[in-house]
Scaffold this active site. Sequence first.
Site, PDB file in Angstrom:
ATOM      1  N   THR A   1       0.897  -1.341  -0.158  1.00 35.89           N
ATOM      2  CA  THR A   1      -0.171   0.039   0.112  1.00 35.89           C
ATOM      3  C   THR A   1       1.050   1.178   0.015  1.00 35.89           C
ATOM      4  O   THR A   1       2.091   1.281   0.350  1.00 35.89           O
ATOM      5  CB  THR A   1      -0.873   0.017   1.197  1.00 35.89           C
ATOM      6  OG1 THR A   1      -0.234   0.371   2.555  1.00 35.89           O
ATOM      7  CG2 THR A   1      -1.710  -1.290   1.418  1.00 35.89           C
ATOM      8  N   ASP A   2       0.319   2.388  -0.039  1.00 33.75           N
ATOM      9  CA  ASP A   2       1.072   3.665  -0.068  1.00 33.75           C
ATOM     10  C   ASP A   2       1.834   3.863   1.221  1.00 33.75           C
ATOM     11  O   ASP A   2       2.730   4.271   1.271  1.00 33.75           O
ATOM     12  CB  ASP A   2       0.178   4.998  -0.453  1.00 33.75           C
ATOM     13  CG  ASP A   2      -0.290   5.081  -1.729  1.00 33.75           C
ATOM     14  OD1 ASP A   2       0.446   4.134  -2.734  1.00 33.75           O
ATOM     15  OD2 ASP A   2      -1.346   5.527  -1.851  1.00 33.75           O
ATOM     16  N   CYS A   3       1.159   3.442   2.258  1.00 35.66           N
ATOM     17  CA  CYS A   3       1.975   3.547   3.571  1.00 35.66           C
ATOM     18  C   CYS A   3       2.784   2.400   4.048  1.00 35.66           C
ATOM     19  O   CYS A   3       3.446   2.430   4.716  1.00 35.66           O
ATOM     20  CB  CYS A   3       0.814   3.915   4.638  1.00 35.66           C
ATOM     21  SG  CYS A   3      -0.621   2.830   4.563  1.00 35.66           S
ATOM     22  N   TYR A   4       2.278   1.193   3.328  1.00 38.42           N
ATOM     23  CA  TYR A   4       3.413  -0.029   3.549  1.00 38.42           C
ATOM     24  C   TYR A   4       3.804  -0.569   2.229  1.00 38.42           C
ATOM     25  O   TYR A   4       3.256  -1.432   1.806  1.00 38.42           O
ATOM     26  CB  TYR A   4       2.587  -1.052   4.417  1.00 38.42           C
ATOM     27  CG  TYR A   4       2.238  -0.689   5.886  1.00 38.42           C
ATOM     28  CD1 TYR A   4       3.282  -0.493   6.706  1.00 38.42           C
ATOM     29  CD2 TYR A   4       0.818  -0.347   6.331  1.00 38.42           C
ATOM     30  CE1 TYR A   4       2.847  -0.136   8.128  1.00 38.42           C
ATOM     31  CE2 TYR A   4       0.633  -0.151   7.599  1.00 38.42           C
ATOM     32  CZ  TYR A   4       1.562   0.069   8.531  1.00 38.42           C
ATOM     33  OH  TYR A   4       1.399   0.510   9.923  1.00 38.42           O
TER      34      TYR A   4
END
Lengths: 135, 390
Positions: free
Chosen positions: B128-131
Amino acid sequence: MPRKRFDLTFPPRQATKAITYHLVKDFDLVPNILRAAIQPGQEGRMLLELTGRKEDFEAGIAFLEAEGITVSPAASDIRLDEETCVLCGLCTAVCKPHALELAFEEGVLHFDKDKCVYCEACVIACPRRAITLSF
Amino acid sequence: MSKSWEEINARIASGEAVVLTAEEFGALAADEGIKTAARKVDVVTTGTFGPMCSSGVVLNFGHSDPPIRMAKITLNDVEAYGGLAAVDTYLGVTQPSSVRGIEYGGAHVIEDLLRGRAVRLRASSPGTDCYPRTEIDTWVRLADLNQAYFFNPRNAYQNYAVAVNSTDRALHTYMGTLLPRLGNATYSSAGALSPLLNDPLYRTIGIGSRVFVAGAPGFVAWQGTQHNPDQPRDEHGVPVASAGTLAVIADLKQASAEYFAAATFTGYGTSAFVGVGVPIPVLDEDLAATLALGDADLQATVIDYGVPRRSRPSVGRVTYAQLRSGWIEIEGKKVQTGPISSLPKARAIAAELKRWVAEERFTLTPPIQRLPQPGEASIHTLEIRTEEAV
């Protein structure tokens, strides 16, 4: 009548000979094969219990040795890893000859190898896989 | 005669408390009577060490760089739950290895961690964008983890069935190998040492109770799953079938492989022996009376596991003293018995807990909330039905 257990090692060429037949017929011994790993062309092993008269024992063993089989007193073939065992006692529930007994007061699992018939029920039952057979 | 929790805790704190194991207390009560034993003794310790399938650990791995939101997680090829936050997981003891099957499962991973061994952690994620990370393959030890704690949904069963098999073939069960035609009987309780058999109506054991879990100090977190206080009880109020249960929580980092052991039941699956002990304050003579009960007083129900149904038939009732003798009689037949729960380990746990209370001044906590009492719980069955039939 005395009963004894022997560990027989067969050289590769002897591994197909029907020795138990001769022990019964020629020496009047009662053989009970507890474990055997015998294949043509390979060294074989047999854990054999013999019941009979003393003089028949000696003649029977001499016959086996003359056949090239190495006969030695049976060693303990079941091993208990005491580090791994948690003394639950589940092995004693499946040991029909009562070779395994858990002494609750002492907190010790006793193994009487003379009573053991090498059925391996304990090996399969042990939830810790702490019991092994050496052959 | 009665003592308060505060008095008992004050005596523990000052190092004056008299602490006995449940077996020792039974012997004292037999010699000097329940009244005297109740007056003399402050705390009785209990212990049990049996396979408890509903056990497992919550782990937090810390974050890698770049970080990953772990969705599929394995530890030594044993799957752990990927439905929590990024690097949190729950590993249950019965989860089998995808490579070694039931010979190595979640319980074995936990035992390896307790023994200080490195465990291979592999995880994947869609990213994901954050992970942003999608794969990780690394090795972790218990000391490397942020949090690691047991959360066992069902431990310390208050009594359990004695298992037999009336069929013509051997059965491989969580009660061990059951030989055909009543060839043997297995049982799984610490009997006189069992925590909930000593406090049958949950007067002192409840939510918030300080307990021993696998060698670590922990707490009763909740009623255990399938907690069933409505099972039949004897004249002492002690259940004669599997009744109450505890959900417990404790720090894995303070636990020991001495009191936690992975198990494999052939033909059944993986489980874990979990050591659980509960200290019980001797508040009054009523409580002393149940604390004094021995194996000859405590009964279990013999169940035929040859009937593959939810409700298996009972074929009798026996005492733990009879079970410990090595054989019982069922339907006129002499049947060999064997335990699954380790009595020597249960004794070691009760003795270690006694040392905690007497020497390390491990004080007791009254229940913050009581466990469901008889009449307050209901056990539901699972009905197979369609949405329309609900």
